[in-house]
Scaffold this motif. Structure first.
Motif: not given
Length: 280
Positions: A43-71
């Motif tokens: 549930d919280f991973v869904t909220a992060l990926y689909f609402r919260e995080m600033n990411i771009n699937p077309k540019n995965p290494k975009w320098a200004d993206r939010d980062r996600f670490v699955l420890s």
């Protein structure tokens, strides 16, 4: 770019069901993997990926993206589900979990899979890398944030607490840690293996701003993310999520044996039926 999407709670709940179905399918087809913790974090991973995080699937290494670490890297299927549903990789890739040459290895591999910010799997180390990313953001005067997911069993590792000390020392208010507090680890209940005491109190004592929430309430997850995003302080954030291992599949819920076991065909079909019915 996918920062703070205008998406409803109901849409997020439906996506969480798809995330669970995808993760269970991956583990079933591979006949290998970790379903229990993947489902508790869904549930919280869904909220992060689909609402919260600033990411771009077309540019995965975009320098200004939010980062996600699955420890807690062994629950990679739930992150892979998000990457597939987001379009970082073709959705059909879900059928290749743990196969030779697949981007979806048993643990996240940043060299093989677009959208993976750091390779993880050795428990305790991921939070340290998240702290390093957050510190780099501060030093580079970037406004990206870093989201880390750790397990409650993982919180028995001393390195977790060294990382929290560093996060507080360097005032990393761009770091948000989610603790998947499902009460079970591979060898049994966490309170029997090595008691964590109260993780909310513990993170607060180390200097974090802490919240304890229902990790399966999308309403509460979203409200908490909104709250910590607007917090005007210099503290890193820790969101302790009360969760159920195996959530959404009745026979997996709160059963330690489903930490790292694949369902058989009958069990898989039952899981898909229950998930399709919205048992979450």
């Amino acid at each position: 770019m996918n920062g703070m999407k205008d998406i409803s709670i109901e849409e997020l709940k439906e996506l969480a069901i798809e995330m669970r179905k995808t993760a269970v399918t991956m583990v079933y087809e591979a006949q290998s993997g970790h379903p229990g913790g993947s489902l508790s974090a869904a549930d919280f991973v869904t909220a992060l990926y689909f609402r919260e995080m600033n990411i771009n699937p077309k540019n995965p290494k975009w320098a200004d993206r939010d980062r996600f670490v699955l420890s807690k890297g062994h629950v990679a299927p739930i992150q892979y589900s998000a990457l597939a549903l987001q379009g970082f990789v073709p959705y059909d890739t879900i059928h290749t979990l743990r196969e030779y040459g697949s981007p979806f290895q048993g643990h996240p591999d940043m060299k093989k899979c677009p959208g993976i910010d750091i390779s993880t799997g050795s428990l305790g180390q991921g939070l340290s890398t998240a702290v390093g990313m957050a510190l780099a953001g501060k030093l580079d005067e970037k406004d990206y944030r870093v989201f880390a997911v750790v397990g409650d069993g993982e919180c028995q590792e001393g390195q977790i607490w060294e990382a929290t000390q560093s996060a507080v020392k360097y005032k990393l208010d761009n770091l948000v840690v989610f603790v998947d507090d499902n009460g079970l680890q591979i060898d049994g209940p966490t309170e029997e293996v090595m008691p964590n005491q109260d993780l909310e109190v513990k993170f607060k004592a180390f200097g974090f701003e802490t919240k304890r929430i229902d990790g399966h309430s999308m309403e509460e997850i979203v409200a908490t993310l909104d709250e910590v995003r607007g917090a005007n302080n210099v503290k890193p954030k820790a969101i302790i999520c009360n969760t159920i291992k195996g959530k959404g599949v009745s026979y997996m819920e709160n059963v330690v044996g489903w930490h790292g076991k694949a369902p058989n065909e009958e069990q898989y079909n039952q899981a898909m039926t229950e998930l399709a019915g919205g048992l979450n």
